[in-house]
Design a protein around this motif. Structure first.
Motif: not given
Length: 124
Positions: A30-35, A97-102
């Motif tokens: 929930s605190t990660n950006a996704m793509g 994909a799940v980002s390492n950033n918000r």
């Protein structure tokens, strides 16, 4: 560790719609950006869409802008890609994909976790 499972791919005629889902497990994202990214046969993987952790920060590739909509449900640890007005050139394997950033990003190195992909085929 995060596991991602995509679903919703398939075969559709040009002009049709599909909705892809990507369910994350292992921990909350929930605190990660996704793509979403995609790879067509014989081509490099390319960016499709991304969404920030709050859901109000969205970016799209020019090729899908106005046709695709990315969304997320943090309570379900899931993101979605609604694809409308599909074209044969949208045919590809779609990866979440799940980002390492918000914050939403189109750059692959920002993403630390990837799903196995789901095939989308659009017939003319």
């Amino acid at each position: 560790q995060v596991q991602l499972v995509e679903s919703g791919g398939g075969l559709v005629q040009a002009g049709g719609s599909l909705r892809l889902s990507c369910a994350a497990s292992g921990r909350t994202v929930s605190t990660n950006a996704m793509g979403w990214f995609r790879q067509a046969p014989g081509k490099e993987r390319e960016f499709v869409a991304a969404i920030g952790w709050l859901g109000n920060d969205k970016i799209y590739a020019d090729s899908v802008k106005g046709r695709f909509t990315i969304s997320r449900d943090n309570a379900k640890n899931t993101e979605y890609l609604q694809m409308n007005s599909l074209k044969p050139e949208d045919t590809a394997v779609y990866y979440c994909a799940v980002s390492n950033n918000r914050w939403a990003s189109k750059f692959e190195p920002n993403y630390g976790y990837w799903g196995q992909g789901t095939q989308v085929t659009v017939s003319s």
